[in-house]
Design a protein around this motif. Structure first.
Motif, short mmCIF file in Angstrom:
data_model
loop_
_atom_site.label_atom_id
_atom_site.label_comp_id
_atom_site.label_asym_id
_atom_site.label_seq_id
_atom_site.Cartn_x
_atom_site.Cartn_y
_atom_site.Cartn_z
N VAL A 92 5.05 2.16 2.50
CA VAL A 92 5.15 0.94 3.16
C VAL A 92 5.15 -0.35 2.24
O VAL A 92 4.03 -0.57 1.62
N ASP A 93 6.22 -1.03 2.38
CA ASP A 93 6.45 -2.31 1.42
C ASP A 93 5.18 -3.07 1.98
O ASP A 93 5.08 -3.70 3.19
N GLY A 94 4.59 -3.96 0.78
CA GLY A 94 3.81 -5.06 1.25
C GLY A 94 2.43 -4.76 1.60
O GLY A 94 1.50 -5.78 2.09
N ILE A 95 2.16 -3.37 1.86
CA ILE A 95 0.92 -2.96 2.79
C ILE A 95 -0.34 -3.30 1.64
O ILE A 95 -0.21 -3.32 0.54
N VAL A 125 -13.44 -3.72 -0.69
CA VAL A 125 -12.38 -3.29 -1.73
C VAL A 125 -11.00 -3.82 -0.88
O VAL A 125 -10.83 -2.80 -0.07
N VAL A 126 -10.09 -4.72 -1.51
CA VAL A 126 -8.68 -4.58 -1.03
C VAL A 126 -7.79 -4.09 -2.01
O VAL A 126 -7.79 -4.73 -3.05
N LEU A 127 -6.94 -3.02 -1.87
CA LEU A 127 -5.95 -2.89 -2.80
C LEU A 127 -4.49 -3.36 -2.41
O LEU A 127 -4.19 -3.07 -1.16
N ASP A 128 -3.83 -4.11 -3.37
CA ASP A 128 -2.65 -4.44 -2.86
C ASP A 128 -1.70 -3.37 -3.00
O ASP A 128 -1.88 -2.31 -3.27
N SER A 129 -0.42 -3.58 -2.74
CA SER A 129 0.47 -2.45 -2.52
C SER A 129 0.91 -1.84 -3.71
O SER A 129 0.98 -0.44 -3.89
N LYS A 130 0.76 -2.53 -4.95
CA LYS A 130 0.98 -2.13 -6.41
C LYS A 130 -0.11 -1.18 -6.74
O LYS A 130 0.04 -0.12 -7.37
N ALA A 131 -1.41 -1.47 -6.35
CA ALA A 131 -2.51 -0.50 -6.70
C ALA A 131 -2.55 0.63 -5.74
O ALA A 131 -2.94 1.72 -6.26
N ILE A 132 -2.24 0.49 -4.75
CA ILE A 132 -2.11 1.64 -3.86
C ILE A 132 -1.07 2.98 -4.48
O ILE A 132 -1.17 3.85 -4.50
#
Length: 168
Positions: A21-24, A35-42
């Motif tokens: 999913v883009d931008g999730i 903890v908040v993971l951005d889309s690149k970390a995911i």
């Protein structure tokens, strides 16, 4: 109260679907923090994971006092630990003591050799403290003056060590 260690578990298959999913962003909340993971970390965690195991995020409070909060952050998959997020960013939010809030807190990364590196961070309106990282390891939130002193002492020790190996 705050537990010494808390974990959040998600299946690798679910994480792989989320990574598409883009931008999730994924926000994981434990008793020890958020903890908040951005889309690149995911995507980085997903790429390191298998397909039928579990992904476990663990936040462990290693040390806590009025002027220090030290936490160990880990993400493991069926293929091992993921420490680098390949350009992804993770925002970590922790609860700190009132005394530390009043002492200009700052986050530091602590490497495997025990060296401290100041990475900043901010005190939030709700009294929590947040910092951003591109990898998981051990981190501390401490007064900035104390962090600066520790880092300066490390630099002095490194220079002394180099000087001791030089012969004239």
């Amino acid at each position: 109260g705050t537990a010494a260690s808390t974990s959040v578990v998600i299946s690798e298959a679910s994480l792989k679907k989320l990574a598409e999913v883009d931008g999730i962003e994924i926000t994981l909340v434990t008793e020890n923090g958020r903890v908040v993971l951005d889309s690149k970390a995911i995507a980085a965690v997903s790429a390191s994971a298998g397909s039928d195991g579990q992904v476990t995020l663990n936040i462990e409070t290693v040390e806590k006092s009025n002027n220090l909060l030290k936490v160990e952050l880990t993400i493991s998959t069926s293929c091992g630990y993921v420490t680098d997020f390949n350009g992804g960013k993770v925002t970590v939010t922790v609860v700190i003591d009132d005394e530390l809030k009043g002492n200009n807190p700052v986050a530091v990364y602590i490497d495997d050799n025990g060296r401290y590196y100041k990475i900043g961070g901010k005190l939030n309106e709700d009294g929590t403290f947040s910092f951003v990282t591109g990898h998981f390891s051990t981190y501390a939130v401490m007064p900035e003056a104390e962090a600066d002193k520790m880092i300066k002492n490390q630099e002095i020790a490194a220079v002394r060590s180099i000087k001791s190996t030089v012969t004239l």
